[in-house]
Design an enzyme around this catalytic site. Structure first.
Site, PDB file in Angstrom:
ATOM      1  N   SER A 132       0.848  -1.208   0.000  1.00  0.00           N
ATOM      2  CA  SER A 132       0.000   0.000   0.000  1.00  0.00           C
ATOM      3  C   SER A 132       0.872   1.242   0.000  1.00  0.00           C
ATOM      4  O   SER A 132       1.966   1.233   0.589  1.00  0.00           O
ATOM      5  CB  SER A 132      -0.882   0.025   1.244  1.00  0.00           C
ATOM      6  OG  SER A 132      -1.565   1.260   1.334  1.00  0.00           O
ATOM      7  N   TYR A 145      -2.175  -0.567  10.042  1.00  0.00           N
ATOM      8  CA  TYR A 145      -2.224  -1.033   8.646  1.00  0.00           C
ATOM      9  C   TYR A 145      -0.943  -0.625   7.915  1.00  0.00           C
ATOM     10  O   TYR A 145      -0.314  -1.442   7.231  1.00  0.00           O
ATOM     11  CB  TYR A 145      -3.455  -0.409   7.984  1.00  0.00           C
ATOM     12  CG  TYR A 145      -3.621  -0.715   6.518  1.00  0.00           C
ATOM     13  CD1 TYR A 145      -4.138  -1.936   6.102  1.00  0.00           C
ATOM     14  CD2 TYR A 145      -3.289   0.230   5.550  1.00  0.00           C
ATOM     15  CE1 TYR A 145      -4.307  -2.208   4.744  1.00  0.00           C
ATOM     16  CE2 TYR A 145      -3.465  -0.036   4.205  1.00  0.00           C
ATOM     17  CZ  TYR A 145      -3.972  -1.255   3.808  1.00  0.00           C
ATOM     18  OH  TYR A 145      -4.144  -1.518   2.476  1.00  0.00           O
TER      19      TYR A 145
END
Ligand SMILES: NC(=O)c1ccc[n+]([C@@H]2O[C@H](COP(=O)([O-])OP(=O)(O)OC[C@H]3O[C@@H](n4cnc5c(N)ncnc54)[C@H](O)[C@@H]3O)[C@@H](O)[C@H]2O)c1
Length: 247
Positions: A132, A145
């Site tokens: 990501s 995350y």
């Protein structure tokens, strides 16, 4: 000789939804046999669907064994399974932190170890991890995350270094905001305007190309890095975020 002795297989985790489903469709439309793996039990209703929890190393090893005996040798692995539990780090529970790391980082380790050791023996293969752009810059309410994705990306580069002597390439695709159930859950009906325009109170830049990615935008980058066209590329990260991270 079994029917599939010379057949090669693409293994995709997180194949039931969003980016993983688009990656699966892209490889299939290119004529490849794809083992579609997911935690969602409905995956077994899809062609070559395998119910696998990437946080369970025994289940992962078993699934890789079954896929190779039923379908053929895995020559491409795409680590796409992931979860997002938003929230500030100060308020994050132990359980949310641990689950995030278990799926997004340890899951990549278990699956890549299982598949990579087979690829090493055969001296052929390519591995792509979907991380990501949140791993590249600090993000409000995405700390657990972001840390898990930074771990996944660096783990993939380290696998790339160990496996290079066997001719196996390992690369990372770092998506930005992409229109999938994960993003819809995060937005909770709020719309994507602040993602595109930016939100300075959240220290967040906008998206210079002024749109949210489609899952196909990400799948195209994954297919490229797995392909012969990327034959001399390894340990690299391809950010696909419309310029959002300015890098
Ligand atoms: N959507 C975005 O904006 C975005 C941005 C950057 C990175 N990503 C990453 O892309 C990947 C795909 O995300 P998405 O947006 O398609 O999400 P999604 O929620 O639509 O799909 C994720 C899939 O992973 C599966 N999964 C979850 N836990 C699993 C486990 N333990 N074992 C096996 N499968 C499991 C889910 O069942 C689901 O099918 C994820 O790794 C995500 O972190 C997404």
């Amino acid at each position: 000789m079994t029917v599939h002795e010379n057949r090669t297989v693409v293994m995709v985790t997180g194949a039931q939804s969003g980016i993983g489903a688009a990656v699966t469709a892209a490889f299939r439309s290119a004529g490849q046999c794809v083992a579609a793996c997911d935690l969602d039990p409905e995956i077994v209703g899809l062609p070559h669907g395998y119910h696998v929890d990437v946080t369970d190393s025994v289940a992962v090893d078993n699934a890789v064994e079954v896929i190779e005996s039923e379908l053929g040798k895995i020559v491409t692995l795409v680590n796409c399974a992931g979860i997002l539990r938003p929230g500030s780090l100060l308020d994050m529970t132990d359980a949310d932190w641990e689950k995030t790391q278990a799926v997004n980082a340890t899951g990549v380790f278990y699956v890549t170890r299982a598949v990579g050791s087979r690829m090493a023996q055969r001296k052929a293969g390519a591995i792509v991890t979907v991380a990501s752009n949140a791993a590249l810059v600090p993000r409000m309410d995405l700390g657990a995350y972001a840390a898990s994705k930074a771990a996944a990306a660096h783990l993939t580069r380290c696998f790339g270094l160990e496996l290079a002597a066997h001719g196996i390439r390992c690369n990372v695709v770092a998506p930005g905001s992409t229109d999938t159930p994960m993003l819809q859950d995060l937005l909770a009906g709020k719309g994507a305007t602040s993602l595109i325009e930016g939100n300075l109170s959240q220290h967040r830049l906008g998206i210079p190309l002024r749109r949210i990615a489609t899952p196909d935008d990400i799948a195209d980058a994954v297919v490229y890095l797995a392909s012969e066209q990327a034959r001399h590329i390894t340990m690299q990260e391809l950010t696909v975020d419309g310029g959002a991270s300015l890098r």
